[in-house]
Design an enzyme around this catalytic site. Structure first.
Site, PDB file in Angstrom:
ATOM      1  N   GLN A 190      -5.848  22.042 -11.585  1.00 14.30           N
ATOM      2  CA  GLN A 190      -6.035  23.366 -12.177  1.00 14.30           C
ATOM      3  C   GLN A 190      -4.996  23.581 -13.274  1.00 14.30           C
ATOM      4  O   GLN A 190      -3.874  23.073 -13.166  1.00 14.30           O
ATOM      5  CB  GLN A 190      -5.873  24.460 -11.113  1.00 14.30           C
ATOM      6  N   HIS A 247      -3.065  26.384 -16.229  1.00 15.90           N
ATOM      7  CA  HIS A 247      -2.782  27.697 -16.803  1.00 15.90           C
ATOM      8  C   HIS A 247      -3.154  27.675 -18.283  1.00 15.90           C
ATOM      9  O   HIS A 247      -2.809  26.728 -18.999  1.00 15.90           O
ATOM     10  CB  HIS A 247      -1.288  28.023 -16.724  1.00 15.90           C
ATOM     11  N   GLU A 281      -6.855  29.064 -15.119  1.00 13.92           N
ATOM     12  CA  GLU A 281      -6.332  30.390 -14.786  1.00 13.92           C
ATOM     13  C   GLU A 281      -5.583  30.961 -15.980  1.00 13.92           C
ATOM     14  O   GLU A 281      -4.820  30.263 -16.642  1.00 13.92           O
ATOM     15  CB  GLU A 281      -5.386  30.281 -13.592  1.00 13.92           C
ATOM     16  N   GLU A 300      -6.919  33.844  -6.955  1.00 15.51           N
ATOM     17  CA  GLU A 300      -5.988  33.216  -6.020  1.00 15.51           C
ATOM     18  C   GLU A 300      -4.657  33.949  -5.904  1.00 15.51           C
ATOM     19  O   GLU A 300      -3.904  33.695  -4.974  1.00 15.51           O
ATOM     20  CB  GLU A 300      -5.732  31.750  -6.392  1.00 15.51           C
ATOM     21  N   GLN A 324      -3.087  28.937  -2.022  1.00 17.96           N
ATOM     22  CA  GLN A 324      -2.208  28.439  -3.084  1.00 17.96           C
ATOM     23  C   GLN A 324      -0.805  28.487  -2.511  1.00 17.96           C
ATOM     24  O   GLN A 324      -0.261  29.567  -2.281  1.00 17.96           O
ATOM     25  CB  GLN A 324      -2.293  29.308  -4.343  1.00 17.96           C
ATOM     26  N   ASP A 354       3.537  24.281 -10.257  1.00 22.20           N
ATOM     27  CA  ASP A 354       3.175  25.124 -11.395  1.00 22.20           C
ATOM     28  C   ASP A 354       4.307  26.004 -11.896  1.00 22.20           C
ATOM     29  O   ASP A 354       4.091  26.860 -12.739  1.00 22.20           O
ATOM     30  CB  ASP A 354       1.970  25.996 -11.024  1.00 22.20           C
ATOM     31  N   SER A 361      -1.497  24.079  -9.112  1.00 21.46           N
ATOM     32  CA  SER A 361      -2.218  25.350  -9.192  1.00 21.46           C
ATOM     33  C   SER A 361      -1.726  26.058 -10.453  1.00 21.46           C
ATOM     34  O   SER A 361      -1.397  27.233 -10.444  1.00 21.46           O
ATOM     35  CB  SER A 361      -2.013  26.188  -7.934  1.00 21.46           C
TER      36      SER A 361
END
Length: 554
Positions: free
Chosen positions: A141, A143, A170, A221, A296, A335, A362
């Protein structure tokens, strides 16, 4: 005289980090606290009357919620009777299948799973995580944010991130009222890069839910839970209110995960003298009890706290293992920046990279870290080549793939043009050709022209006031001639109706097939079982642009 060797060492990046000695009495200890409760359970007439040394009359709200909703009582007494060291060995034993493990781990108490993990080193935990990951194969995943909340840049960065292999993206905001623009830009750009990407916008919970219901996002999340009652209440929440929020998402066909992580309780001053890992175990049980399919965790935004203490990175791995032991999807953090040392940040990530988790990061920052509005990531857009080479070096699938400059430029340009057309169709402030050109080639927001913030904020709020939905975006893109992107957005919206991607560890492929722990379960039992990188995927991983083709020099 001073040692010149020590003068040089003092200037090393790792010595710019902060470190603290343990202080168990106030919770400044990651694992093995002498003040952690001893595992226990008593069940009378189908009801838990004692949990980890506490009588029911002494339960706090977390104990009550966990006892009533988070433990499979059918196997609880049998599971609790297994010696913790014996079970630790079962966890990393390839001859004990995952299904057998999950039957017991979902019937244990928080103190029991903590006690088990206290007996394992990081290699053993990594072996356990390889087996316990719910979905067959790992994913990643990213950002996608910027300091200007520039929607054209978000769309272009999202398209590139999707092209590079991320399955979820995200975003968040610098200014709260930009949320509808950022969410829309992320979703549109992602579908340009690769159809089927799931997207979310992390903002205040009511707004986040509203964006999902309107069809601006596909999952959520950043719904936080905590391991002590004072910290939970400090967030104006209870396990029951969080469960209600989770049910709201599920009722509208929106995938979601709860968020937690070692260190949050001690950071907020209410650790109650317990270890960070034990408190995180309680968070995981609240998540499980609420019926949420995923977590998460991995310390996330609190990573600097456990990382300052002995065994802190080990504790972060341990909490990822707990999530998998409870049969939940695990987005394993990686992350948040926490160190000045490149060596240390890679070592922290290898704990998840090697065994593989449902989402290794994440939030791998798909933008330069100065644009990361989640306070900077452990990995960013300047690390893409390093990540790809590590995959190649170790023959590990980290969810990404090498891409050419030409592919990236084309995807970024198309995403910017799609946003330009969408803004025009929806009567939003103009996206200029200059912005499209800049977004096509930009590294970050320093390369982007400014927009008129006041006009954008009015228009972004206007989207909500006009009750614009995902279907309106679909119609606008059809009118603008981008039928393929419109079709992808429609199929994402359709997922809210079918709800198939609410299964544990679910992602969508480019044809919008759901791939989850239900139809792609992990069945690792040793070498050449479970997920084995296919020949086609290996070709994709190993053929980095910098590698010399022997045919070119013959």
């Amino acid at each position: 005289m001073k040692s010149k060797r020590f003068e040089v060492l003092a200037q090393r990046p790792v010595n710019q980090d902060g470190y603290v000695q343990e202080w168990p009495e106030v919770g400044l200890i990651t694992m093995n606290s002498p003040f952690d409760p001893k595992p226990s359970i008593k069940i009378e007439n189908g009801r838990v009357t004692e949990l980890d040394g506490k009588k029911r009359a002494d339960f706090d709200m977390l104990d009550t919620f966990i006892a009533d909703h988070a433990i499979n009582l059918d196997y609880a007494e049998e599971a609790m009777a297994i010696d913790s060291l014996e079970f630790a060995r079962m966890l990393c034993d390839i001859n004990v299948p995952r299904d057998e493990i999950v039957k017991y781990t979902t019937a244990m108490t928080p103190a029991k799973v903590t006690d088990i993990l206290n007996k394992m080193n990081v290699l053993e935990m990594m072996m356990a995580l390889t087996k316990m990951r719910p979905r067959l194969f790992p994913s990643n995943q990213a950002h996608v944010t910027n300091v200007k909340d520039q929607p054209v840049q978000i769309a272009a960065d999202a398209a590139e991130a999707a092209l590079r292999g991320f399955d979820e993206l995200e975003t968040t905001v610098g200014i709260v009222r930009y949320a509808p623009f950022n969410a829309m830009a992320l979703m549109v750009g992602a579908q340009v890069g690769r159809p089927g990407i799931l997207t979310q916008c992390a903002v205040e919970e009511a707004t986040e839910l509203l964006l999902g219901m309107r069809g601006f996002t596909a999952y959520a999340e950043t719904v936080s839970v905590y391991g002590t009652e004072p910290v939970f209440i400090d967030g104006d929440d209870t396990p029951w209110s969080k469960s209600f929020l989770a049910s709201c998402y599920a009722s509208r066909g929106l995938k979601m995960r709860f968020t937690s992580g070692t260190g949050s309780e001690v950071q907020m001053g209410y650790a109650e003298g317990k270890s960070m890992l034990y408190l995180e175990a309680r968070c995981q049980y609240v998540t499980k009890g609420a019926g949420v399919q995923g977590t998460q965790n991995g310390s996330v935004s609190c990573v600097g706290v456990p990382a300052a203490f002995p065994s802190g990175i080990r504790a972060i791995l341990a909490e990822n293992v707990i999530g998998a032991m409870l049969d939940m999807e695990v987005a394993s953090s990686n992350d948040q920046t926490f160190t000045h040392s490149d060596l240390r940040r890679v070592a922290r990530s290898l704990m998840q990279f090697v065994p593989g988790t449902d989402f290794l990061c994440s939030g791998y920052s798909a933008v330069p870290n100065y644009d990361n509005m989640f306070a900077g990531s452990n990995w960013d857009a300047e690390d893409y080549d390093d990540w790809n080479v590590i995959q190649r070096d170790l023959k590990i699938d980290g969810g990404l793939k090498p891409v050419s400059e030409e592919e990236v430029v084309a995807a970024r340009n198309r995403a910017a043009r799609v946003m330009q057309a969408l803004f025009k169709e929806l009567g939003l402030p103009e996206i200029t050709d200059e912005e499209v050109e800049a977004a096509t080639y930009a590294h970050g927001s320093k390369d982007m022209p400014d927009r008129t913030v006041v006009e954008d904020l009015k228009a972004a709020q206007g989207l909500l006031e006009r009750k614009i939905t995902g279907i309106d975006m679909v119609k606008a893109l059809y009118r603008a001639g981008f039928e393929d992107v419109a079709d992808s957005l429609f199929k994402i919206t359709l997922q809210h109706v079918t709800g198939d991607y609410l299964h544990t560890s679910a992602i969508l492929d480019k044809d919008f097939n759901v791939l989850s722990a239900v139809n792609c379960p992990n069945a690792y039992t040793g070498p050449m079982t479970g997920y084995v990188i296919s020949d086609a995927r290996w070709e994709e991983i190993k053929n980095i642009p910098k590698a010399v083709d022997p045919d070119s020099i013959k």
